[in-house]
Design a protein around this motif. Structure first.
Motif, PDB file in Angstrom:
ATOM      1  N   THR A   1       9.328  -2.457 -14.070  1.00  0.00           N
ATOM      2  CA  THR A   1       8.074  -1.841 -13.621  1.00  0.00           C
ATOM      3  C   THR A   1       7.532  -0.818 -14.605  1.00  0.00           C
ATOM      4  O   THR A   1       6.550  -0.147 -14.298  1.00  0.00           O
ATOM      5  CB  THR A   1       8.277  -1.159 -12.249  1.00  0.00           C
ATOM      6  OG1 THR A   1       9.301  -0.173 -12.354  1.00  0.00           O
ATOM      7  CG2 THR A   1       8.641  -2.165 -11.180  1.00  0.00           C
TER       8      THR A   1
ATOM      9  N   PHE B   1       1.865   1.069  -7.654  1.00  0.00           N
ATOM     10  CA  PHE B   1       1.083   1.790  -6.642  1.00  0.00           C
ATOM     11  C   PHE B   1      -0.418   1.705  -6.902  1.00  0.00           C
ATOM     12  O   PHE B   1      -1.213   2.075  -6.053  1.00  0.00           O
ATOM     13  CB  PHE B   1       1.557   3.234  -6.534  1.00  0.00           C
ATOM     14  CG  PHE B   1       2.983   3.323  -6.077  1.00  0.00           C
ATOM     15  CD1 PHE B   1       3.317   3.045  -4.757  1.00  0.00           C
ATOM     16  CD2 PHE B   1       3.990   3.646  -6.954  1.00  0.00           C
ATOM     17  CE1 PHE B   1       4.630   3.100  -4.328  1.00  0.00           C
ATOM     18  CE2 PHE B   1       5.305   3.707  -6.542  1.00  0.00           C
ATOM     19  CZ  PHE B   1       5.625   3.432  -5.222  1.00  0.00           C
TER      20      PHE B   1
ATOM     21  N   TYR C   1      -2.108  -5.725  -3.972  1.00  0.00           N
ATOM     22  CA  TYR C   1      -1.177  -6.668  -3.357  1.00  0.00           C
ATOM     23  C   TYR C   1      -0.027  -6.963  -4.307  1.00  0.00           C
ATOM     24  O   TYR C   1      -0.240  -7.200  -5.493  1.00  0.00           O
ATOM     25  CB  TYR C   1      -1.885  -7.985  -3.007  1.00  0.00           C
ATOM     26  CG  TYR C   1      -3.034  -7.790  -2.067  1.00  0.00           C
ATOM     27  CD1 TYR C   1      -2.825  -7.657  -0.699  1.00  0.00           C
ATOM     28  CD2 TYR C   1      -4.332  -7.701  -2.551  1.00  0.00           C
ATOM     29  CE1 TYR C   1      -3.888  -7.449   0.169  1.00  0.00           C
ATOM     30  CE2 TYR C   1      -5.400  -7.489  -1.697  1.00  0.00           C
ATOM     31  CZ  TYR C   1      -5.167  -7.371  -0.339  1.00  0.00           C
ATOM     32  OH  TYR C   1      -6.218  -7.153   0.508  1.00  0.00           O
TER      33      TYR C   1
ATOM     34  N   ILE D   1       3.215  -7.212  -0.069  1.00  0.00           N
ATOM     35  CA  ILE D   1       3.038  -5.778   0.164  1.00  0.00           C
ATOM     36  C   ILE D   1       1.571  -5.459  -0.079  1.00  0.00           C
ATOM     37  O   ILE D   1       1.044  -5.701  -1.163  1.00  0.00           O
ATOM     38  CB  ILE D   1       3.940  -4.947  -0.771  1.00  0.00           C
ATOM     39  CG1 ILE D   1       5.396  -5.359  -0.570  1.00  0.00           C
ATOM     40  CG2 ILE D   1       3.728  -3.455  -0.537  1.00  0.00           C
ATOM     41  CD1 ILE D   1       6.335  -4.811  -1.615  1.00  0.00           C
ATOM     42  N   CYS D   2       0.917  -4.929   0.938  1.00  0.00           N
ATOM     43  CA  CYS D   2      -0.516  -4.638   0.859  1.00  0.00           C
ATOM     44  C   CYS D   2      -0.747  -3.148   0.670  1.00  0.00           C
ATOM     45  O   CYS D   2      -0.199  -2.330   1.409  1.00  0.00           O
ATOM     46  CB  CYS D   2      -1.214  -5.099   2.136  1.00  0.00           C
ATOM     47  SG  CYS D   2      -1.001  -6.840   2.494  1.00  0.00           S
ATOM     48  N   HIS D   3      -1.526  -2.790  -0.323  1.00  0.00           N
ATOM     49  CA  HIS D   3      -1.961  -1.421  -0.591  1.00  0.00           C
ATOM     50  C   HIS D   3      -0.799  -0.427  -0.657  1.00  0.00           C
ATOM     51  O   HIS D   3      -0.782   0.559   0.077  1.00  0.00           O
ATOM     52  CB  HIS D   3      -2.982  -0.974   0.457  1.00  0.00           C
ATOM     53  CG  HIS D   3      -4.111  -1.948   0.616  1.00  0.00           C
ATOM     54  ND1 HIS D   3      -5.153  -2.013  -0.273  1.00  0.00           N
ATOM     55  CD2 HIS D   3      -4.335  -2.920   1.531  1.00  0.00           C
ATOM     56  CE1 HIS D   3      -5.990  -2.968   0.102  1.00  0.00           C
ATOM     57  NE2 HIS D   3      -5.515  -3.546   1.182  1.00  0.00           N
ATOM     58  N   PRO D   4       0.174  -0.647  -1.543  1.00  0.00           N
ATOM     59  CA  PRO D   4       1.322   0.264  -1.623  1.00  0.00           C
ATOM     60  C   PRO D   4       0.936   1.693  -2.001  1.00  0.00           C
ATOM     61  O   PRO D   4       1.625   2.637  -1.629  1.00  0.00           O
ATOM     62  CB  PRO D   4       2.215  -0.369  -2.687  1.00  0.00           C
ATOM     63  CG  PRO D   4       1.296  -1.195  -3.506  1.00  0.00           C
ATOM     64  CD  PRO D   4       0.235  -1.687  -2.569  1.00  0.00           C
TER      65      PRO D   4
ATOM     66  N   GLU E   1      -1.447   3.466  -0.854  1.00  0.00           N
ATOM     67  CA  GLU E   1      -1.810   4.246   0.330  1.00  0.00           C
ATOM     68  C   GLU E   1      -0.588   4.897   0.958  1.00  0.00           C
ATOM     69  O   GLU E   1      -0.653   6.024   1.430  1.00  0.00           O
ATOM     70  CB  GLU E   1      -2.533   3.361   1.342  1.00  0.00           C
ATOM     71  CG  GLU E   1      -3.913   2.952   0.878  1.00  0.00           C
ATOM     72  CD  GLU E   1      -4.644   2.094   1.896  1.00  0.00           C
ATOM     73  OE1 GLU E   1      -4.266   2.116   3.088  1.00  0.00           O
ATOM     74  OE2 GLU E   1      -5.590   1.409   1.489  1.00  0.00           O
ATOM     75  N   VAL E   2       0.529   4.211   0.955  1.00  0.00           N
ATOM     76  CA  VAL E   2       1.768   4.776   1.489  1.00  0.00           C
ATOM     77  C   VAL E   2       2.253   5.889   0.578  1.00  0.00           C
ATOM     78  O   VAL E   2       2.689   6.937   1.046  1.00  0.00           O
ATOM     79  CB  VAL E   2       2.850   3.679   1.641  1.00  0.00           C
ATOM     80  CG1 VAL E   2       4.184   4.275   2.061  1.00  0.00           C
ATOM     81  CG2 VAL E   2       2.398   2.638   2.636  1.00  0.00           C
ATOM     82  N   ALA E   3       2.161   5.696  -0.730  1.00  0.00           N
ATOM     83  CA  ALA E   3       2.598   6.714  -1.682  1.00  0.00           C
ATOM     84  C   ALA E   3       1.777   7.991  -1.538  1.00  0.00           C
ATOM     85  O   ALA E   3       2.277   9.078  -1.782  1.00  0.00           O
ATOM     86  CB  ALA E   3       2.499   6.190  -3.109  1.00  0.00           C
TER      87      ALA E   3
END
Length: 107
Positions: A67, A73, A77, A93-96, A98-100
């Motif tokens: 990575t 992030f 997708y 994984i959708c919109h990672p 936003e979680v970060a």
């Protein structure tokens, strides 16, 4: 056992071909929104190649080179083939990002 291995191989083949299909259908100006991991990423992440199971920072150290050239992030997708108990699935994984960005926010 040969038939079971064949079914398992076909399941993985279908998932990988679907990922290739998706990659080819994405318009060039939209490719920055997506990232596709291969089927070995999960195995490296959890350290199964080393004979154990890794967590946290140790797990990150196993895959950091995978990575280093991409900020996952920033992607909208992420597609990742996953094998669990001899069953293949495709994890999306959708919109990672936003979680970060939720760190410190009251959920």
């Amino acid at each position: 056992m040969v038939q079971y291995d064949l079914v398992l191989s076909h399941a993985l083949l279908v998932i990988l071909l679907y990922c290739l299909y998706l990659e080819n259908k994405i318009q060039p100006d939209q490719k920055h929104r997506f990232h596709f991991f291969n089927s070995f990423f999960s195995r490296k992440l959890v350290g199964k190649d080393l004979g154990g199971v890794s967590e946290g920072r140790e797990a990150f150290l196993h895959v950091r080179r995978w990575t280093q050239k991409v900020n996952i992030f920033d992607k909208e997708y992420i597609f990742k083939p996953v094998n669990f108990s001899l069953h293949w699935s495709l994890l999306v994984i959708c919109h990672p990002g936003e979680v970060a960005n939720l760190e410190g926010k009251n959920l």
